[in-house]
Design a protein around this motif. Structure first.
Motif, PDB file in Angstrom:
ATOM      1  N   TYR A  82       0.858  -1.187   0.000  1.00  0.00           N
ATOM      2  CA  TYR A  82       0.000   0.000   0.000  1.00  0.00           C
ATOM      3  C   TYR A  82       0.895   1.238   0.000  1.00  0.00           C
ATOM      4  O   TYR A  82       1.680   1.452   0.929  1.00  0.00           O
ATOM      5  N   ASN A  83       0.766   2.054  -1.043  1.00  0.00           N
ATOM      6  CA  ASN A  83       1.634   3.215  -1.231  1.00  0.00           C
ATOM      7  C   ASN A  83       0.940   4.474  -0.716  1.00  0.00           C
ATOM      8  O   ASN A  83      -0.028   4.952  -1.297  1.00  0.00           O
ATOM      9  N   ALA A  84       1.454   5.020   0.393  1.00  0.00           N
ATOM     10  CA  ALA A  84       0.924   6.259   0.962  1.00  0.00           C
ATOM     11  C   ALA A  84       1.966   7.369   0.900  1.00  0.00           C
ATOM     12  O   ALA A  84       1.989   8.266   1.742  1.00  0.00           O
ATOM     13  N   GLY A  85       2.845   7.326  -0.104  1.00  0.00           N
ATOM     14  CA  GLY A  85       3.844   8.371  -0.265  1.00  0.00           C
ATOM     15  C   GLY A  85       3.220   9.673  -0.739  1.00  0.00           C
ATOM     16  O   GLY A  85       2.155   9.678  -1.352  1.00  0.00           O
ATOM     17  N   MET A  86       3.885  10.782  -0.469  1.00  0.00           N
ATOM     18  CA  MET A  86       3.428  12.082  -0.965  1.00  0.00           C
ATOM     19  C   MET A  86       4.611  13.036  -1.027  1.00  0.00           C
ATOM     20  O   MET A  86       5.423  13.101  -0.096  1.00  0.00           O
TER      21      MET A  86
END
Length: 424
Positions: A132-136
């Motif tokens: 799950y990619n929660a990068g910003m």
């Protein structure tokens, strides 16, 4: 005479009413201008980062298309998608044995990459590992703690959190110091508000509102100019030229603009840096912040999400030759103040400095009891090799080819981390 004045007033009033009507129509019929102050990914990021209590996540089902011609080989346009649960695509479609959450900045986000190319998504493994990619972009460790808290409050749980924030954390440590604060949990909200009071409300006050009619007219004119400039696509290897007069897309133009002519500054060795922005001083500052923050961050990931922590260093590509980049060398050089003014740090020193900063990040993580993996070190031979520009399109952001390498190198470490969780 009176009739002429009345005629002028009537025409002026008609123009004002016409513009007002057009503005209403444009605001109802058209979205914010891409890249303008009241819309786009960039403005959404700014709005989120100005809010200390907001999770660093895009809205559900968010989508935008970027023109990235010339950014790397084969780049044309790329769509950025966010799933219904606010994770960056590709979001896992089914349950798996292990759930892994990725927290980081634009490198983790996969800036300007196709959905299938982002390295967190590449590490998914069917029914075994869901990623799950929660990068910003711009997010650091402390802002991503807000993300984890939000995910916890809505009931999400994970087996492992992968944290990759050393680039952004270093920048945030410096910015907090500039407002006489420290990049720490207890100072985060108040200092962040001070930073954006200075950076946004004061310096950009005149740009906080724009007429959408005028904004769209300017945008379309800019697109027309850029399209005309890109009519003849430059050959690969054009980076050998010192000047790049015709960027093929606004993405390329924007990255070149960020350099601000710094690449043309005289070069010095790292030892010549003697100002407050000395890279070594800034690393020491970041290291103290990491030592203070990582123990609490690790314990909070366990408390909030039920997850163990794997800390990963982020690579950079200062050792690659300029000729290896596809259209142009879009790296932002490492600079510092010297007795002779602002200078660019020699490439070999920049390479060693970035490696050292990554090691400091991981050392602080080990002191906090977290698992670590030095991705920067294992990527060095590729990133700083003769074809480094094929794996990165600027100083730190990977191309699809680079993201594939990220995943290849990180996969064994991820599997090892999950195996240790299974044993416990």
């Amino acid at each position: 005479m009176k009739q002429k004045v009345m005629a002028v007033l009537a025409v002026s009033l008609s123009l004002v009413l016409g513009v007002a009507l057009a503005e209403v129509v444009f605001r109802l019929a058209l979205p914010p201008v891409p890249g303008d102050d009241d819309g786009s990914n960039l403005e959404y990021l700014k709005a989120v980062q100005r809010s200390p209590g907001a999770p660093r996540l895009f809205p559900p089902d968010y989508s935008v298309v970027f023109d990235i011609r010339g950014l790397y080989e084969g780049a044309e346009t790329v769509a950025f998608h966010v799933g219904p649960h606010r994770f960056i695509a590709p979001e896992p479609a089914r349950k798996a044995r292990y759930k892994v959450l990725f927290l980081g900045g634009s490198v983790t986000e996969g800036m300007f990459l196709p959905d299938a190319a982002r390295w967190p998504g590449r590490l998914g493994d069917g029914d075994e590992i869901a990623t799950y990619n929660a990068g910003m972009s711009e997010a650091g460790m402390l802002s991503q703690y807000i993300t984890a808290k939000y995910l916890s409050e809505r009931g999400d749980r994970f087996d492992l959190v992968v944290l990759a924030t050393n680039h952004n954390d270093s920048a945030w440590s410096r910015r907090f110091a500039e407002v006489n604060s420290r990049y720490r949990f207890d100072k985060f909200s108040s200092a962040l508000a001070t930073i954006y009071e200075k950076d946004y409300l004061t310096e950009h006050k005149s740009r906080r509102f724009s007429f959408r009619t005028l904004a769209w007219a300017k945008y379309l004119l800019r697109v027309a100019r850029m399209t005309a400039a890109a009519s003849a696509k430059p050959p690969a290897g054009a980076a050998q030229n010192n000047s790049v007069p015709k960027p093929p897309s606004m993405a390329v133009a924007g990255l070149l603009k960020i350099q601000g002519g710094q690449q043309n500054l005289p070069k010095v060795e790292l030892d010549a840096c003697n100002g407050a922005d000395s890279p070594r001083k800034l690393t020491d500052l970041a290291f103290e912040d990491w030592k203070a923050n990582l123990p609490e961050f690790r314990s909070e990931m366990k408390r909030l999400l039920g997850a163990e922590l794997l800390v990963v260093s982020e690579p950079s590509t200062y050792g690659a030759p300029s000729s290896s980049f596809h259209f142009a060398d879009m790296r932002v050089p490492l600079t510092c103040a010297t007795s002779d003014g602002q200078r660019v740090v020699e490439a070999r020193d920049a390479v060693e400095y970035m490696k050292g900063r990554g090691r400091a990040y991981l050392e602080a993580a080990r002191l906090a009891g977290a698992m670590t993996f030095d991705l920067a070190d294992v990527m060095a031979s590729v990133a700083d090799g003769p074809q480094g520009g094929a794996y990165f399109f600027d100083s730190i952001h990977p191309t699809p080819k680079g993201a594939e390498k990220f995943a290849d190198y990180l996969r064994p470490a991820l599997e090892e981390a999950l195996a240790s969780i299974r044993k416990n």
